[in-house]
Design an enzyme around this catalytic site. Sequence first.
Site, PDB file in Angstrom:
ATOM      1  N   GLY A 160       0.528   9.421 -14.109  1.00 20.47           N
ATOM      2  CA  GLY A 160       0.686   8.213 -13.290  1.00 20.47           C
ATOM      3  C   GLY A 160      -0.647   7.504 -13.147  1.00 20.47           C
ATOM      4  O   GLY A 160      -1.678   8.144 -12.939  1.00 20.47           O
ATOM      5  N   LEU A 196      -2.374   3.211  -8.080  1.00 15.88           N
ATOM      6  CA  LEU A 196      -3.602   3.293  -7.277  1.00 15.88           C
ATOM      7  C   LEU A 196      -4.086   4.728  -7.147  1.00 15.88           C
ATOM      8  O   LEU A 196      -5.276   4.996  -7.265  1.00 15.88           O
ATOM      9  CB  LEU A 196      -3.359   2.689  -5.900  1.00 15.88           C
ATOM     10  CG  LEU A 196      -3.222   1.173  -5.874  1.00 15.88           C
ATOM     11  CD1 LEU A 196      -3.077   0.682  -4.446  1.00 15.88           C
ATOM     12  CD2 LEU A 196      -4.437   0.509  -6.518  1.00 15.88           C
ATOM     13  N   ALA A 197      -3.171   5.665  -6.902  1.00 18.40           N
ATOM     14  CA  ALA A 197      -3.610   7.041  -6.693  1.00 18.40           C
ATOM     15  C   ALA A 197      -4.060   7.679  -8.013  1.00 18.40           C
ATOM     16  O   ALA A 197      -5.181   8.192  -8.107  1.00 18.40           O
ATOM     17  CB  ALA A 197      -2.489   7.850  -6.065  1.00 18.40           C
ATOM     18  N   SER A 235       7.659 -11.257   1.915  1.00 11.76           N
ATOM     19  CA  SER A 235       6.685 -10.660   2.839  1.00 11.76           C
ATOM     20  C   SER A 235       7.192 -10.677   4.280  1.00 11.76           C
ATOM     21  O   SER A 235       7.807 -11.621   4.750  1.00 11.76           O
ATOM     22  CB  SER A 235       5.363 -11.410   2.760  1.00 11.76           C
ATOM     23  OG  SER A 235       4.541 -10.972   3.823  1.00 11.76           O
ATOM     24  N   ARG A 290      10.050  -2.571  11.185  1.00  8.06           N
ATOM     25  CA  ARG A 290      10.940  -2.673  10.035  1.00  8.06           C
ATOM     26  C   ARG A 290      12.267  -1.950  10.225  1.00  8.06           C
ATOM     27  O   ARG A 290      13.329  -2.486   9.927  1.00  8.06           O
ATOM     28  CB  ARG A 290      10.249  -2.085   8.795  1.00  8.06           C
ATOM     29  CG  ARG A 290       9.127  -2.945   8.286  1.00  8.06           C
ATOM     30  CD  ARG A 290       8.418  -2.274   7.117  1.00  8.06           C
ATOM     31  NE  ARG A 290       7.377  -3.160   6.600  1.00  8.06           N
ATOM     32  CZ  ARG A 290       6.585  -2.858   5.591  1.00  8.06           C
ATOM     33  NH1 ARG A 290       6.701  -1.692   4.986  1.00  8.06           N
ATOM     34  NH2 ARG A 290       5.671  -3.705   5.171  1.00  8.06           N
ATOM     35  N   HIS A 323      12.556   0.342   0.098  1.00  6.69           N
ATOM     36  CA  HIS A 323      11.243  -0.165  -0.268  1.00  6.69           C
ATOM     37  C   HIS A 323      10.232   0.941  -0.580  1.00  6.69           C
ATOM     38  O   HIS A 323       9.422   0.827  -1.481  1.00  6.69           O
ATOM     39  CB  HIS A 323      10.731  -1.022   0.884  1.00  6.69           C
ATOM     40  CG  HIS A 323       9.387  -1.627   0.658  1.00  6.69           C
ATOM     41  ND1 HIS A 323       9.093  -2.344  -0.481  1.00  6.69           N
ATOM     42  CD2 HIS A 323       8.266  -1.616   1.396  1.00  6.69           C
ATOM     43  CE1 HIS A 323       7.842  -2.761  -0.403  1.00  6.69           C
ATOM     44  NE2 HIS A 323       7.315  -2.319   0.698  1.00  6.69           N
ATOM     45  N   GLU A 347       2.173   7.989  -3.085  1.00  7.44           N
ATOM     46  CA  GLU A 347       3.541   7.994  -2.574  1.00  7.44           C
ATOM     47  C   GLU A 347       4.303   9.248  -3.000  1.00  7.44           C
ATOM     48  O   GLU A 347       5.275   9.646  -2.345  1.00  7.44           O
ATOM     49  CB  GLU A 347       4.291   6.731  -3.054  1.00  7.44           C
ATOM     50  CG  GLU A 347       5.644   6.521  -2.385  1.00  7.44           C
ATOM     51  CD  GLU A 347       6.376   5.255  -2.848  1.00  7.44           C
ATOM     52  OE1 GLU A 347       5.753   4.423  -3.537  1.00  7.44           O
ATOM     53  OE2 GLU A 347       7.555   5.097  -2.514  1.00  7.44           O
ATOM     54  N   ARG A 357       6.477   4.258   7.400  1.00  2.00           N
ATOM     55  CA  ARG A 357       5.139   3.811   7.019  1.00  2.00           C
ATOM     56  C   ARG A 357       4.873   2.425   7.585  1.00  2.00           C
ATOM     57  O   ARG A 357       5.728   1.556   7.538  1.00  2.00           O
ATOM     58  CB  ARG A 357       5.002   3.774   5.503  1.00  2.00           C
ATOM     59  CG  ARG A 357       3.638   3.334   5.031  1.00  2.00           C
ATOM     60  CD  ARG A 357       3.540   3.357   3.523  1.00  2.00           C
ATOM     61  NE  ARG A 357       4.442   2.424   2.861  1.00  2.00           N
ATOM     62  CZ  ARG A 357       4.276   1.101   2.844  1.00  2.00           C
ATOM     63  NH1 ARG A 357       3.244   0.550   3.450  1.00  2.00           N
ATOM     64  NH2 ARG A 357       5.143   0.326   2.224  1.00  2.00           N
TER      65      ARG A 357
END
Lengths: 229, 637, 256
Positions: free
Chosen positions: B40, B43-44, B284, B330, B401, B425, B435
């Site tokens: 992967g 970002l991570a 958004s 949310r 999401h 994630e 989150r």
Amino acid sequence: MSTATTALAGKAARDVRFLDSTIGKKVVMAITGVILVGFVIGHLLGNLQVYQGPHALDVYAEKLKSLPPLLWGTRIVLLISVGLHIWSAVTLAGLQKRARPVGYVKLKPVTSTYASRTMYWSGPILALFIVYHLLHFTTGQAHPQFVEGKVHQNLVLGFQNPLVSASYILAMLMLGMHLYHGVWSMFQTVGVNHPKYTPMLKKLAAAVSAFLVIGNISIPISVLAGVIK
Amino acid sequence: MELDAKIPSGPIEKKWDKAKFDYKLVNPANKRKYSVIVVGTGLAGGSAAATLGELGYNVKAFCFQDSPRRAHSIAAQGGINAAKNYQNDGDSVYRLFYDTVKGGDYRAREANVYRLAQLSVNIIDQCVAQGVPFAREYGGLLANRSFGGAQVSRTFYARGQTGQQLLLGCYQQLERQIDAGRVQMYPRTEMLDVIVIDGKARGIVVRDLISGAISSHLADAVILATGGYGNVFYLSTNAKGSNVTASWRAHKKGALFANPCFTQIHPTCIPVSGEYQSKLTLMSESLRNDGRIWVPVKKGDKRPASQIPEAERDYYLERRYPSFGNLVPRDVASRAAKAACDEGRGVGETGLGVYLDFADSIKRLGKKTIEERYGNLFEMYDRITGEDPYSVPMRIFPAIHYTMGGLWVDYNLQSTIPGLFVLGEANFSDHGANRLGASALMQGLADGYFVIPYTLGNYLASAKLDKVEATHQEVKRSEQCTNEQVKRLLGIKGKRTVDSFHRELGKLMWEYCGMARNAKGLKFAGAKIAELEQEFWQNVNVVGDGGELNQSLEKAGRVADFFELGKLMCHDALVREESCGGHFREEYQTPEGEALRRDDEFAYVSAWGYRGAGNQPELNKEPLSFEYVHLAQRSYK
Amino acid sequence: MKLTLHVWRQKNAASQGKMERYEVEANEHMSFLEMLDVLNEELIGKGQEPVAFDHDCREGICGSCGFVINGVAHGPMPGTTVCQLHMRHFKAGDELYLEPWRASAFPVVKDLVVDRGAFDRIIASGGYISASTGSAPDANAVPIPKKYADLSMDAAQCIGCGACVAACPNASASLFTSAKISHLGVLPQGEPERRERALRMVATATAEGFGNCTNIGECEAVCPKGIRLEFIARMNRDYIQASWLQRQESSAGGVG
């Protein structure tokens, strides 16, 4: 892809001399373009003396010939410029061919001008025209009634042939198109593009092209119309 | 199984420092003797691969996309939180920590969250140094905006494309290491198994998506950063390719899967328009600042919005939550929208949507101001729906999401398989049951840039790692299993497409394990999924062959894992007899219809062990203790 | 609405491809890719291989998708990737030609899928700021005027989809390369490597087989993210300057 991608293999390719690079070649094209445009403008300004009567051009030509260093200096610079201009065009065209070996079944340009897309056509045609033009008015081989030194007369007699005039007019339209893209493009190539100035540069390119086309075309038309005798 | 989270001792502010000092180090000259696999490149994973490459490890990175730059982190719009307190509005590491634990409805591990808040500060520094073009004030300093669940402005952003810019930042660092020869990149390569030898993760089995070749890669440690599993619902805001396969195959090899039922539903997405719908698009959350949410009072009112008089509109959020109004969190907003649609008051052709109306704001602030604030979002809405939100109210509906659950990891981000680390994630650790906005990017980068370089070194320096040969029987066995599954899928040659199964699974999950869940529905769904799974293995039609790019085959493998995960999610949701964060059990609500958490019985992490196909999973509990943030019921009345 | 599609079908990189004709029933709410999904479901139903195309996020940001529709990269709507292109912009009876990006640097992998690895290698050759993890000063240590930050962001929006190459008559990667050079080059953080970056990235683009720029502007017109020709001028400027001032790297330096 199956194999790990590393860019190591490409590293050797990074040491590229300026003139071997695409941008380097384009800069050569731009700079030689500036020289050639400058010449074409000067050439037209000189030629416009044709409207000052039968002797003005001959006198002008005589004066140029009396200054061999200037004349030959200009000719050499022009020759080199044309040579380099063609060299960069030819090498870049080769690159283009390699970059897209398979074309599209359907292709629809969105924004580009006809002029910009046809540079590789208008260029060679202009080169052929220049050869003809030199043989026609400079050395005379292509001019049946050519008389050395009688510039005005050569011009009038030459343009009285409608076919010759038509070829000149077509060539000048071609030149206008070439420069309409070329003059703006030179600035872009050497890195001048700014939201404030680019619209002005595009107008300048149009103005230069229009001036050259109208100015040059006016001469054969005037001859055919009997304005210049 | 006894779960040891390996949380360092001492006060919470000192835990990470203490851990870093206690960790064993690998000396610089020895790093090149170790090899690490990173799966992967979001970002991570991207930040981990780049950083480990910089440190001198031999890194192999894998992604199924055609380039590491395309990982789904790229789609994050809003921003990234950091406790910089540049706005001088009272922010601090402790406050970010507090907000995150509370926002997660007290189901996250305090020590991890505190470390995340600490590292948030370094992330922004790092990203700016890499050239991430964050939004700035005229004076040249960084700009911030506020986001849901916080009372301070701590969110850094880059237009509406923060995820993209952060990902490009770490992608560029990754490419730099690829160029330097420290990282070998394998794009269009999908991981299909973990190789576990002597109880340690020692490699992975992959399929080259172009040639179809199945092969193994061996290493001293394996890092999974393969994202979330929201696509078990078929329709979600995830990318089409996002899947659970890497995590799930690791789970089947012994890694525990924690809190799978914790999924986040985002309230403001563009509603489904038809059966062919392939994906949902997020709008958004910031739109709720100026938009008013409503549905008609009357059931089945099919008049266009403009013809429904004010008195016949129900601004249900403003009515039910007078103090927070349209800005409730949310999960609350999502459930309220579902309730309105369940009553038959939904809008649009499908009846699955509510209005988000800007008419009042446009009247009050002028069209120009609204355009400045939300112009690009309105444009996007128009592009997708063909309706102009300046004149017609937007229609929105909740969508899956993010998934808070994931592979269980300890404080060192190591799963229950030694040598298998899980970041971003894909792990479960930092967000509890819900989150907060702008926290996913923060966690991915914290894990990859600043946590794994330390904890991995500690593992490598202390583990005894024998050399493993490619001929090891475990390697061969894993390859063989993977080959067999591919053959099996291609050999069924049934009547239904993979997508039709996936769509049906998604509907079951959404209906019974989505925004609101109950015991009856969960049991029903569990059984129904098992049936569907059985049909899948008898009746799926995967055309083409295995030795080429075969997108149906890729999907089939992923959907097969989604079935198994779906069953576990339903089971986890059934066992968790409380409501918390994104998990709402209808049996457990307050008289006003709000989530009822049951801390006395359920303040733990459910970490599930795999016990073979057809067997009930094994529940392991990691108790959660809250020493710093005191347990309290959330209220937004 | 009924549509006729002519789609480029090619089994793999080594084989010959050709255009195949299909008919598909779409509706106006579908995205273009959803219309292809419908076609693919039908093809699978008939036991035929579905049309392969790259896609992932389907919200116009990952840059995976893209092919040429009736001669225009990403199709007729400006500023829109194919995944966000909706069928309401087409009408019943339309005949559509779908072709992969055409460039020798982007070999066709299968059907409409091409290999854009060359873009990654261009970035690897210099499209970064060398900032190793942990070495960063405070984020606000260097203020950057808003207009430069915004200009950098304008360039940074490139999604690497390859439409610019597809639309360029020379298959040039100038818009892509210049976007990265500009994104990093206008920031103070990117200044130390600005010249070297331009030299290396431009050379790599040529070595990968991309053509040169003839300032035609087709790339800008099809770019879904509005990357401007202005950035190519900036790249040229950096490149010319760098070539002019280039000197041998000192062996005493840190470039190892």
